[in-house]
Design a protein around this motif. Sequence first.
Motif, PDB file in Angstrom:
ATOM      1  N   UNK A 155      48.140  40.955  45.184  1.00  0.00           N
ATOM      2  CA  UNK A 155      47.226  39.885  44.758  1.00  0.00           C
ATOM      3  C   UNK A 155      45.787  40.389  44.729  1.00  0.00           C
ATOM      4  N   UNK A 156      45.416  41.187  45.718  1.00  0.00           N
ATOM      5  CA  UNK A 156      44.070  41.748  45.775  1.00  0.00           C
ATOM      6  C   UNK A 156      43.805  42.630  44.557  1.00  0.00           C
ATOM      7  N   UNK A 157      44.766  43.456  44.178  1.00  0.00           N
ATOM      8  CA  UNK A 157      44.604  44.308  42.989  1.00  0.00           C
ATOM      9  C   UNK A 157      44.435  43.475  41.729  1.00  0.00           C
ATOM     10  N   UNK A 158      45.234  42.425  41.588  1.00  0.00           N
ATOM     11  CA  UNK A 158      45.125  41.571  40.400  1.00  0.00           C
ATOM     12  C   UNK A 158      43.768  40.885  40.329  1.00  0.00           C
ATOM     13  N   UNK A 159      43.283  40.403  41.464  1.00  0.00           N
ATOM     14  CA  UNK A 159      41.952  39.764  41.487  1.00  0.00           C
ATOM     15  C   UNK A 159      40.873  40.772  41.128  1.00  0.00           C
ATOM     16  N   UNK A 160      40.979  41.977  41.658  1.00  0.00           N
ATOM     17  CA  UNK A 160      39.982  43.018  41.368  1.00  0.00           C
ATOM     18  C   UNK A 160      39.947  43.329  39.877  1.00  0.00           C
ATOM     19  N   UNK A 161      41.103  43.568  39.266  1.00  0.00           N
ATOM     20  CA  UNK A 161      41.130  43.926  37.845  1.00  0.00           C
ATOM     21  C   UNK A 161      40.729  42.750  36.963  1.00  0.00           C
ATOM     22  N   UNK A 162      41.062  41.520  37.361  1.00  0.00           N
ATOM     23  CA  UNK A 162      40.636  40.346  36.596  1.00  0.00           C
ATOM     24  C   UNK A 162      39.110  40.214  36.653  1.00  0.00           C
ATOM     25  N   UNK A 163      38.502  40.476  37.811  1.00  0.00           N
ATOM     26  CA  UNK A 163      37.041  40.410  37.943  1.00  0.00           C
ATOM     27  C   UNK A 163      36.369  41.475  37.094  1.00  0.00           C
ATOM     28  N   UNK A 165      37.576  42.808  34.356  1.00  0.00           N
ATOM     29  CA  UNK A 165      37.726  42.370  32.971  1.00  0.00           C
ATOM     30  C   UNK A 165      36.711  41.287  32.629  1.00  0.00           C
ATOM     31  N   UNK A 166      36.473  40.340  33.526  1.00  0.00           N
ATOM     32  CA  UNK A 166      35.493  39.289  33.285  1.00  0.00           C
ATOM     33  C   UNK A 166      34.084  39.856  33.146  1.00  0.00           C
ATOM     34  N   UNK A 167      33.728  40.833  33.967  1.00  0.00           N
ATOM     35  CA  UNK A 167      32.401  41.464  33.874  1.00  0.00           C
ATOM     36  C   UNK A 167      32.259  42.165  32.534  1.00  0.00           C
ATOM     37  N   UNK A 168      33.298  42.888  32.099  1.00  0.00           N
ATOM     38  CA  UNK A 168      33.235  43.574  30.806  1.00  0.00           C
ATOM     39  C   UNK A 168      33.092  42.586  29.648  1.00  0.00           C
TER      40      UNK A 168
END
Length: 191
Positions: A155-163, A165-168
């Motif tokens: 879950x931590x990895x998914x949140x990190x990569x989603x964040x 992606x949102x910044x990009x």
Amino acid sequence: MWLAVLLVFPLLVSGHMIEVSAGKKECFFEDLHVNDKMTVTYQVGGGGHLDIDFWLADPGNTALAKHIKQSQGTAAITAKKDGRYEYCFSNHMSTVIDKMVSFNVHGVIYVDDEDIVSPIEREIRTLSHGLASVKDEQEYIVVRERTHRNTAESSNDRVKWWSILQVLVLFAVVAWQVYYLKSFFEVKRAF
């Protein structure tokens, strides 16, 4: 004194962690005599839906316990005849994912009550059973902790990569808006 007690009442305990490949089964056996007791406890610690098929059979290949698609279970028997008792973990329901299974086998070799001389030996037997159940519970907690930790890390990895992606996406939108507004305010000259 203690050595004599251990010889009179042997308690056999073994714990294992195995990987059952997709579409395969893993079988083990114990040689028991009449009135010997055996308990198998298991828990699936990783892979797929955390379920596995389990069965325990006597020397005549008669099923004494059968669990289908269970994530954990316990099977306890008292041997009715001498021979090789077999227990298996099957992952036939899965064609892709391997399963990690942690299991413990407890066996108590039958000792006639006439051989037990003192009440202290009975207390040692009771304590031995208590320690075995505490060990089982402790191993169960370790497997559950591992499963929960893996879920939390995923879950931590998914949140990190989603964040990320949102910044990009945010920077891309800001760059597009700056470009669009800049071109909107440019003066166009006609020659």
